[in-house]
Enzyme design. Sequence first.
Site, PDB file in Angstrom:
ATOM      1  CE  LYS A  64       7.958  10.009   2.941  1.00 55.42           C
ATOM      2  NZ  LYS A  64       7.695   9.364   1.655  1.00 55.42           N
ATOM      3  N   GLY A 126      -2.891  -0.957  -3.059  1.00 51.50           N
ATOM      4  CA  GLY A 126      -2.547  -0.396  -1.758  1.00 51.50           C
ATOM      5  C   GLY A 126      -3.386   0.834  -1.477  1.00 51.50           C
ATOM      6  CB  VAL A 153     -12.450  -3.060   0.620  1.00 47.68           C
ATOM      7  CG1 VAL A 153     -13.173  -2.284  -0.464  1.00 47.68           C
ATOM      8  CG2 VAL A 153     -11.964  -4.392   0.074  1.00 47.68           C
ATOM      9  CE  LYS A 155      -5.125   1.293   5.470  1.00 46.32           C
ATOM     10  NZ  LYS A 155      -4.088   0.326   5.963  1.00 46.32           N
ATOM     11  N   GLY A 238      10.929   1.062  -8.536  1.00 44.03           N
ATOM     12  CA  GLY A 238      10.785   2.426  -8.038  1.00 44.03           C
ATOM     13  C   GLY A 238      12.069   3.238  -7.912  1.00 44.03           C
TER      14      GLY A 238
HETATM   15  P1  ATR Z   1       2.966   3.318   2.934  1.00 43.71           P
HETATM   16  O1  ATR Z   1       2.999   4.594   3.688  1.00 43.71           O
HETATM   17  O2  ATR Z   1       4.310   2.853   2.403  1.00 43.71           O
HETATM   18  O3  ATR Z   1       1.918   3.287   1.865  1.00 43.71           O
HETATM   19  P2  ATR Z   1       1.297   1.895   4.803  1.00 43.71           P
HETATM   20  O4  ATR Z   1       0.522   3.128   5.021  1.00 43.71           O
HETATM   21  O5  ATR Z   1       1.726   1.075   5.984  1.00 43.71           O
HETATM   22  O6  ATR Z   1       2.651   2.189   4.021  1.00 43.71           O
HETATM   23  O7  ATR Z   1       0.496   0.978   3.772  1.00 43.71           O
HETATM   24  C1  ATR Z   1       0.950  -0.277   3.393  1.00 43.71           C
HETATM   25  C2  ATR Z   1       0.028  -0.820   2.304  1.00 43.71           C
HETATM   26  O8  ATR Z   1       0.514  -2.107   1.895  1.00 43.71           O
HETATM   27  C3  ATR Z   1      -1.399  -1.022   2.729  1.00 43.71           C
HETATM   28  O9  ATR Z   1      -2.235  -0.768   1.612  1.00 43.71           O
HETATM   29  C4  ATR Z   1      -1.419  -2.526   3.104  1.00 43.71           C
HETATM   30  O10 ATR Z   1      -2.703  -3.116   2.999  1.00 43.71           O
HETATM   31  P3  ATR Z   1      -3.763  -2.984   4.225  1.00 43.71           P
HETATM   32  O11 ATR Z   1      -4.263  -1.572   4.207  1.00 43.71           O
HETATM   33  O12 ATR Z   1      -4.846  -3.945   3.905  1.00 43.71           O
HETATM   34  O13 ATR Z   1      -2.999  -3.326   5.474  1.00 43.71           O
HETATM   35  C5  ATR Z   1      -0.524  -3.063   2.038  1.00 43.71           C
HETATM   36  N1  ATR Z   1       0.102  -4.372   2.331  1.00 43.71           N
HETATM   37  C6  ATR Z   1       1.110  -4.629   3.194  1.00 43.71           C
HETATM   38  N2  ATR Z   1       1.472  -5.928   3.148  1.00 43.71           N
HETATM   39  C7  ATR Z   1       0.663  -6.519   2.229  1.00 43.71           C
HETATM   40  C8  ATR Z   1       0.524  -7.846   1.719  1.00 43.71           C
HETATM   41  N3  ATR Z   1       1.314  -8.842   2.144  1.00 43.71           N
HETATM   42  N4  ATR Z   1      -0.410  -8.075   0.764  1.00 43.71           N
HETATM   43  C9  ATR Z   1      -1.202  -7.087   0.331  1.00 43.71           C
HETATM   44  N5  ATR Z   1      -1.136  -5.804   0.769  1.00 43.71           N
HETATM   45  C10 ATR Z   1      -0.225  -5.521   1.701  1.00 43.71           C
END
Ligand code: ATR
Length: 273
Positions: A64, A126, A153, A155, A238
């Site tokens: 993307k 997220g 946090v 991010k 979703g």
């Molecule tokens: P996408 O493009 O699908 O949003 P991404 O950019 O890889 O995927 O983001 C994944 C999100 O899921 C992030 O917010 C990640 O948290 P971090 O930024 O702290 O890594 C979150 N995430 C993934 N696994 C998680 C978990 N087990 N518990 C809580 N948050 C999780």
Amino acid sequence: MDRYVVFGNPIGHSKSPMIHKLFAEQTGQSLDYSTLLAPLDDFSGCATAFFQDGRGANVTVPFKEDAYRLANSLTARAERAGAVNTLSKLADGTLLGDNTDGAGLVRDLTVNAGFSLTGKRVLLLGAGGAVRGALEPLLAEKPASVIIANRTVDKAELLAELFCDLGPVSASGYDWLREPVDVIINATSASLTGDVPPIATSLIEAGKTLCYDMMYGKEPTAFCRWASEHGAGVVMDGLGMLAEQAAEAFFLWRGVRPDTAPVLAELRRQLAL
Ligand code: ATR
């Protein structure tokens, strides 16, 4: 016949060809839509070759952001999202990049579920690409507040800064939040591993709060199960967002808005098999 594809890697299990085939049948549009496995190191070359005669494309993981860079022009929502999931070849041969993911989410909530976001307290879990894509369309609905909560946090703070000119957005850690909200949208990938972000159950107002997981599966996701167990008023996955983002892309390409209800029913039927 006008050619469309969805680019991804991997791409084998994409539901997009089935969705667009049903849209085309329903609206009497003549088009061909298939999957295209792009090499991880050459999305640009693969897309440029396709668009020699291709009319449009959807773009999924992990391309993307490559599609965002490839597009010659961008819609405002794609510019904000920093990512493109829909490419459209314009009459002058240039490529327009759009992002229909957030609009798909908002349409699933407001039209399919009949839930107005205006004046509501929204919590987004997220801070990755999925949240970034959702923020502009969500804020356009004029919610009372949008809190972005994330494990990392920093991010969430970065995204809140990036979108604060569009509405009342703030950032948070998961364990800082206690007060109930109207909507909780899980945009983390935690459901992939059966995890739920560690938020307080007091965020759910029993019988009222709408909980939405951007993920979906044959069985209810971990987040959907958690929401049901703690008394959420409405629980959604979703699959509707998937159908609605596709309908937005179809509308951009063909100028016709398909009825998503029968397509969503078919997606749900196939998922259960
Ligand atoms: P996408 O493009 O699908 O949003 P991404 O950019 O890889 O995927 O983001 C994944 C999100 O899921 C992030 O917010 C990640 O948290 P971090 O930024 O702290 O890594 C979150 N995430 C993934 N696994 C998680 C978990 N087990 N518990 C809580 N948050 C999780």
